[in-house]
Design a protein around this motif. Sequence first.
Motif, short mmCIF file in Angstrom:
data_model
loop_
_atom_site.label_atom_id
_atom_site.label_comp_id
_atom_site.label_asym_id
_atom_site.label_seq_id
_atom_site.Cartn_x
_atom_site.Cartn_y
_atom_site.Cartn_z
N UNK A 64 49.49 54.23 39.81
CA UNK A 64 48.51 53.42 39.07
C UNK A 64 47.59 52.65 40.01
N UNK A 65 48.16 51.99 41.00
CA UNK A 65 47.34 51.21 41.92
C UNK A 65 46.42 52.10 42.74
N UNK A 66 46.90 53.29 43.07
CA UNK A 66 46.05 54.24 43.79
C UNK A 66 44.86 54.64 42.94
N UNK A 67 45.09 54.89 41.65
CA UNK A 67 44.00 55.25 40.75
C UNK A 67 43.02 54.10 40.57
N UNK A 68 43.55 52.88 40.50
CA UNK A 68 42.67 51.71 40.34
C UNK A 68 41.78 51.54 41.56
N UNK A 69 42.35 51.72 42.75
CA UNK A 69 41.55 51.58 43.98
C UNK A 69 40.42 52.61 44.00
N UNK A 70 40.73 53.84 43.60
CA UNK A 70 39.70 54.86 43.58
C UNK A 70 38.63 54.54 42.55
N UNK A 71 39.06 54.02 41.38
CA UNK A 71 38.09 53.67 40.34
C UNK A 71 37.17 52.55 40.80
N UNK A 72 37.74 51.56 41.52
CA UNK A 72 36.91 50.46 42.03
C UNK A 72 35.93 50.98 43.08
N UNK A 73 36.37 51.90 43.92
CA UNK A 73 35.46 52.50 44.90
C UNK A 73 34.31 53.22 44.20
N UNK A 74 34.62 53.79 43.02
CA UNK A 74 33.59 54.52 42.28
C UNK A 74 32.70 53.61 41.46
N UNK A 75 32.97 52.29 41.51
CA UNK A 75 32.09 51.35 40.85
C UNK A 75 32.64 50.67 39.62
N UNK A 76 33.90 50.94 39.26
CA UNK A 76 34.48 50.28 38.09
C UNK A 76 34.81 48.83 38.39
N UNK A 77 34.96 48.04 37.31
CA UNK A 77 35.29 46.63 37.47
C UNK A 77 36.73 46.47 37.98
#
Length: 466
Positions: free
Chosen positions: A41-54
């Motif tokens: 989950x944390x790995x996916x969140x980090x990638x999402x934040x890199x892609x511009x998510x909040x």
Amino acid sequence: MADPGDLRPIASVDRMLKTPDVTALIELHGRALVTEELRCLLSEIRQAVRDGDAMPNEGDVFASLLSRLDYRSRSNLRPLFNLTGTVLHTNLGRALLAEEAIAAAVDAMREAAALELDLDTGRRGERDGHLRALVCELTGAEDATVVNNNAAAVLIALATFGEGREAIVSRGELIEIGGAFRMPDIMERAGARLVEVGTTNRTHARDYRKAIRADTALILKVHTSNYRIEGFTAEVAGAELAAIAHEAGVVLLNDLGSGTLVDLSRYGLAGEPTVRDAVAGGADLVTFSGDKLLGGPQAGFIVGRKELIAEINRNPLKRALRLDKIRIAALAATLALYRDPDRLAERLPTLKMLTRPEEDIRQQAERLKPNIAKLLERHGFAVETCRCRSQIGSGALPVDTIPSAGLRIHRKNSGGLEKLAARLRTLRRPIIGRLNDGALILDLRCLGDEVGLLEGITQVATDGLW
């Protein structure tokens, strides 16, 4: 928008594992699973934040973790609402067990049991002995044995008496049932050579007599429980077939399929041949299911002449096909209910659902309609009560249906029903209806928990359909 280069606000795996909320999840699911899901989950969140998510807060992360763990731990083999209109639905587990059978099975699971111990002598006993006397009492047979389903019962009977020899069957009785079970294939696996007699729609006594030869081992009569041939037809009754078999010195094996221990017509249902009738008609062996009309757990019974049952029990296949203590306990408790036929319909769930009055179901539909209509109308669906026809299922009485009532859900605009049905299947307790003629039909014959049904539909309507 978060700085895609700054991931420091995202909690680490180690730190989150020490929080009280996650510690509680570890107690419930185990450290290994929680750690694995949290790391992903944390790995996916980090990638999402890199892609511009909040950047999510810690509460959002925990909620996502909770949802993932709930999904991972949720079994597909879980309780559901059978609103298909098929009471004994093979895909939904067929018969529901009586409370007495459930209690007996739980006791057998919880404690050691005298499965193969004769408590009178202290010596080794037979597991079938827990059922034999009761089955013989209810069927009038000399002896009985039990295996894990009716297909196995037919297989071991054919293998015991027909291996390497001929078995005569009417062409009109060469059935195929669900799961690619074909009688010719079972006979081949058992080593018996199939001899077909008669035609698809008409078979006469002379056809059987003409086919009997020195290499004939048995005559197999199969109850066509999942279809019916009507019109210009003829078949040989069990009693006449028994006389033909005995005259020639061969075994008559009568496979009743779903089987029933009581005359269903006394409950207002269409009649089915009973096991006692087949035994009284002279069949040497009769096979039938435990989890269909009998209303118990999955099992296959073989009843008949004592010396033939003994020979079946000596077949090495018997050990491979035998039942465990849990099903034996549940079967014994189920069979015991048949000793009190006056209360059977109120104590045996299968019979209770099959005999439920149409008016009772209609009133239930009227009670549920307003709330369900209000929940679904915001998503463009209309709900109305409807008449429908339930069926027994699992091959029993295939052309006979029972008047029932339910809810008809349709969309004011086209489309969406498949998605609604799919969404209902995702619930913790799925709701299974049937799509028919541009509507989703919820047949309420098998519904006992109205509150639970409303809760499920409320969740779907609140969370969104797709």
